[in-house]
Design an enzyme around this catalytic site. Structure first.
Site, mmCIF file in Angstrom:
data_model
loop_
_atom_site.group_PDB
_atom_site.id
_atom_site.type_symbol
_atom_site.label_atom_id
_atom_site.label_comp_id
_atom_site.label_asym_id
_atom_site.label_seq_id
_atom_site.Cartn_x
_atom_site.Cartn_y
_atom_site.Cartn_z
ATOM 1 N N SER A 143 -89.628 -8.793 -77.358
ATOM 2 C CA SER A 143 -89.305 -10.041 -77.307
ATOM 3 C C SER A 143 -89.951 -11.134 -78.338
ATOM 4 O O SER A 143 -90.665 -10.741 -78.967
ATOM 5 C CB SER A 143 -89.834 -10.724 -76.002
ATOM 6 O OG SER A 143 -89.420 -12.140 -75.903
ATOM 7 N N LYS B 151 -89.270 -6.357 -69.275
ATOM 8 C CA LYS B 151 -88.695 -7.141 -70.343
ATOM 9 C C LYS B 151 -87.509 -7.966 -69.513
ATOM 10 O O LYS B 151 -87.269 -8.959 -69.802
ATOM 11 C CB LYS B 151 -87.861 -6.304 -71.503
ATOM 12 C CG LYS B 151 -87.241 -6.990 -72.322
ATOM 13 C CD LYS B 151 -87.929 -8.385 -72.847
ATOM 14 C CE LYS B 151 -87.134 -9.042 -74.138
ATOM 15 N NZ LYS B 151 -85.926 -9.352 -73.866
ATOM 16 N N HIS C 191 -88.822 -10.697 -67.529
ATOM 17 C CA HIS C 191 -89.253 -11.621 -68.726
ATOM 18 C C HIS C 191 -87.906 -12.495 -68.925
ATOM 19 O O HIS C 191 -88.055 -13.976 -68.874
ATOM 20 C CB HIS C 191 -89.681 -10.942 -69.991
ATOM 21 C CG HIS C 191 -89.628 -11.825 -71.125
ATOM 22 N ND1 HIS C 191 -88.629 -12.118 -71.676
ATOM 23 C CD2 HIS C 191 -90.705 -12.377 -71.758
ATOM 24 C CE1 HIS C 191 -88.727 -12.944 -72.870
ATOM 25 N NE2 HIS C 191 -90.198 -13.148 -72.894
ATOM 26 N N ASN C 192 -86.841 -11.945 -69.156
ATOM 27 C CA ASN C 192 -85.742 -12.551 -69.338
ATOM 28 C C ASN C 192 -85.182 -13.354 -68.174
ATOM 29 O O ASN C 192 -84.568 -14.631 -68.487
ATOM 30 C CB ASN C 192 -84.579 -11.741 -69.738
ATOM 31 C CG ASN C 192 -84.586 -11.382 -71.246
ATOM 32 O OD1 ASN C 192 -85.677 -11.414 -71.738
ATOM 33 N ND2 ASN C 192 -83.499 -11.138 -71.888
ATOM 34 N N GLU D 260 -87.167 -16.229 -68.346
ATOM 35 C CA GLU D 260 -86.503 -17.208 -69.576
ATOM 36 C C GLU D 260 -85.406 -18.036 -68.961
ATOM 37 O O GLU D 260 -85.553 -19.292 -69.273
ATOM 38 C CB GLU D 260 -86.130 -16.308 -70.445
ATOM 39 C CG GLU D 260 -85.586 -16.668 -71.778
ATOM 40 C CD GLU D 260 -84.864 -15.574 -72.647
ATOM 41 O OE1 GLU D 260 -85.909 -14.908 -73.099
ATOM 42 O OE2 GLU D 260 -83.848 -15.527 -72.918
ATOM 43 N N ARG E 6 -75.498 -20.911 -64.717
ATOM 44 C CA ARG E 6 -74.942 -20.573 -66.046
ATOM 45 C C ARG E 6 -73.308 -20.398 -65.645
ATOM 46 O O ARG E 6 -72.557 -20.572 -66.676
ATOM 47 C CB ARG E 6 -75.518 -19.326 -66.698
ATOM 48 C CG ARG E 6 -76.851 -19.645 -67.509
ATOM 49 C CD ARG E 6 -77.116 -18.672 -68.763
ATOM 50 N NE ARG E 6 -78.475 -18.980 -68.998
ATOM 51 C CZ ARG E 6 -79.033 -18.350 -70.098
ATOM 52 N NH1 ARG E 6 -78.501 -17.377 -70.689
ATOM 53 N NH2 ARG E 6 -80.298 -18.394 -70.554
HETATM 54 C C1 6PG Z 1 -86.219 -12.284 -76.077
HETATM 55 C C2 6PG Z 1 -84.914 -12.930 -75.779
HETATM 56 C C3 6PG Z 1 -83.729 -11.950 -76.256
HETATM 57 C C4 6PG Z 1 -82.376 -12.886 -76.145
HETATM 58 C C5 6PG Z 1 -81.748 -12.925 -74.764
HETATM 59 C C6 6PG Z 1 -80.804 -13.762 -74.683
HETATM 60 O O1 6PG Z 1 -87.046 -12.069 -75.469
HETATM 61 O O2 6PG Z 1 -86.333 -11.988 -77.573
HETATM 62 O O3 6PG Z 1 -84.769 -12.703 -74.243
HETATM 63 O O4 6PG Z 1 -83.735 -10.743 -75.309
HETATM 64 O O5 6PG Z 1 -82.425 -13.696 -76.963
HETATM 65 O O6 6PG Z 1 -81.594 -11.674 -74.198
HETATM 66 O O7 6PG Z 1 -80.024 -13.646 -73.450
HETATM 67 P P1 6PG Z 1 -78.910 -14.283 -73.018
HETATM 68 O O8 6PG Z 1 -77.899 -14.198 -74.341
HETATM 69 O O9 6PG Z 1 -78.605 -13.602 -71.763
HETATM 70 O O10 6PG Z 1 -79.081 -15.875 -72.733
#
Ligand code: 6PG
Length: 475
Positions: free
Chosen positions: A125, A180, A183-184, A187, A284
């Site tokens: 990430s 991970k 994590h997303n 995010e 989204r």
């Molecule tokens: C990271 C981000 C990376 C990416 C996302 C975007 O940890 O560096 O999460 O993996 O920017 O996957 O995800 P979306 O396109 O689904 O918003």
């Protein structure tokens, strides 16, 4: 000098190559696109060797070999592995550094193990900048294979504020890619909360752009300090060519590549309540229905956004609500990691995950420090909200959080993340929920049974027949 093969030299792959070269790693480079490996090798000088085929990539490395894949998730990853497999030998290591679906990682591990090849899944990430200057790396897979590689990845990883490298083996098997994915999911939810705060400030309270920018900057210097808040400040600082704020020209639809959806699916699959992680995905999806929303506005009308309350009070409330909701989101994410870990036996330490999320990754924030401390003190704490320190921080914003949600709802402003996170917290600390009525209905139409407070086991009732003609007995 360590030698690593890199396959897939897009922005992430090339930046990781530069990062590794800076740390003395010698790289064999392969990319299917003509000329890409040659150009990068020329950039890296004596640290890079371009290879024309996957076979040449393998041949350029001393045994046991390490090959790092940075190719798109899904079929391209399978194709890359298959192109390498005939040339690999027992003891070699293949690392997938993409955003892979964790069940694919488990399948690939089994396939590679047939030939004695270790397949490791790394959640990386930090985007392109992180890859170049220090990502957070959530590594999953065989402990011995990983121990051999740990020095390189420890060196290239980001450093947490206390200087600790943000690289760790988070568990066996597919643990790295699962962590991970969550994590997303976090995010997505943290981004959604910031977006809802922005939307309320800009469109309900009509706060001028510059004031919101200054407010976000102040929040970022305080308890809400996070990389995503920094991104929000940058978003508001950026002007279009005509001098107007760029954000006012950006279409209100958000795309997604799938990791948020995987997180929501996993929550449903493992039976974990993670409503805000799922709501952020739904939000989204709703945003993407732009044309349909325009049609609905024309035919159904929009809620009026006339706010006549205390603007200052609501702005102050938003800051506290955002902090409380951010913690509730992290509680959901960690609960999901713990549930999946219990199922798969990966051996994930939530404290380690929190520690490596303190730097380099997209969800890095000052909140990860007390979370790491909470899990260090009580590794098996069932939910982060049961930690007294974290709970005090959530509770400190309780009234303000409600004020934000009530105000938004009263004015027809959708706040799916703020409201679902509040319902999550309220649901967790409600001793007696509404589910007695669900259990009763299930038994009435399907004889599914229910539990009683006063007797163990499953029970069925001889339910009253439907009679709508008269008042109930006793009423
Ligand atoms: C990271 C981000 C990376 C990416 C996302 C975007 O940890 O560096 O999460 O993996 O920017 O996957 O995800 P979306 O396109 O689904 O918003």
């Amino acid at each position: 000098m360590t030698a690593i093969g890199l396959m897939g030299l897009g922005v992430m792959g090339a930046n990781l190559a530069r990062n590794m070269a800076d740390h003395g790693v010698r790289l064999a480079l392969y990319d299917p696109a003509a000329g890409v490996a040659d150009r990068l090798a020329a950039d890296l000088g004596d640290k890079g060797t371009a290879c024309a085929t996957p076979a040449a990539l393998v041949a350029a490395l001393p045994a046991p070999r390490t090959i790092f894949l940075l190719v798109p998730a899904g079929a391209p990853t399978d194709a890359a592995i298959e192109s390498l497999r005939p040339h690999l030998a027992a003891g070699d290591v293949v690392i997938d550094g993409g955003n892979a679906f964790y069940r694919d990682t488990a399948r690939r591990q089994a396939r590679c193990a047939e030939a004695g090849v270790h397949f490791l899944g790394f959640g990386v990430s930090g985007g392109a900048e992180g890859a170049r200057h220090g990502p957070a790396i959530m590594a999953g897979g065989d402990g011995d294979a990983l121990a051999r590689l740990a020095p390189v990845f420890t060196a290239i990883a980001a450093k947490a504020p206390d200087g600790t490298p943000c690289f760790a083996r988070v568990g066996n098997g597919a643990a790295g890619h699962f962590v991970k994915t969550v994590h997303n999911g976090i995010e997505y939810a943290h981004m959604q909360l910031i977006a809802e705060a922005w939307h309320l400030l800009r469109r309900l309270l009509d706060v001028p752009h510059e004031e919101i920018r200054d407010l976000f900057a102040r929040w970022t210097r305080g308890a809400l300090s996070s990389f995503l808040m920094e991104c929000a400040v940058r978003a508001l600082d950026t002007l279009d060519k005509d001098g107007t704020p760029l954000i006012e020209h950006i279409v209100d639809t958000a795309e997604q590549k799938g990791t948020g959806q995987w997180t929501a699916n996993a929550a449903l699959e493992y039976g974990v309540a993670a409503p805000t992680l799922a709501e952020a995905v739904h939000a989204r999806c709703l945003s993407a229905l732009r044309e349909m929303r325009q049609t609905a506005v024309a035919s159904l009308g929009s809620p009026t956004m006339d706010f006549s309350g205390d603007r200052r009070a609501l702005i102050a409330a938003l800051e506290r609500a955002l902090l409380s909701a951010n913690i509730a989101v992290l509680a959901q994410g960690f609960a999901l990691i713990r549930a999946a870990d219990a199922e798969h036996g990966w051996g994930v330490s939530p404290a380690t995950v929190a520690r490596i999320w303190r730097g380099g990754c997209i969800i890095r924030s000052t909140l990860l420090e007390p979370i790491a401390e909470a899990y260090t003190a009580t590794p098996d704490i069932e939910n982060l909200l049961l930690d007294r320190t974290l709970w005090r921080r959530v509770a400190a914003g309780d009234a303000e959080w409600r004020q934000v949600v009530v105000t938004a709802v009263a004015h027809g402003v959708p706040v799916p993340a703020f409201s679902s996170a509040l319902s999550y917290v309220d649901g967790l600390r409600t001793g007696r929920l509404w589910a007695d009525m669900i259990a009763a209905q299930r038994d009435i139409f399907g004889q599914h049974g229910f539990a009683r407070f006063d007797a163990p086991g499953r029970h069925h009732a001889d339910w009253a027949p439907l009679d709508l003609s008269s008042p109930a007995a006793g009423s």
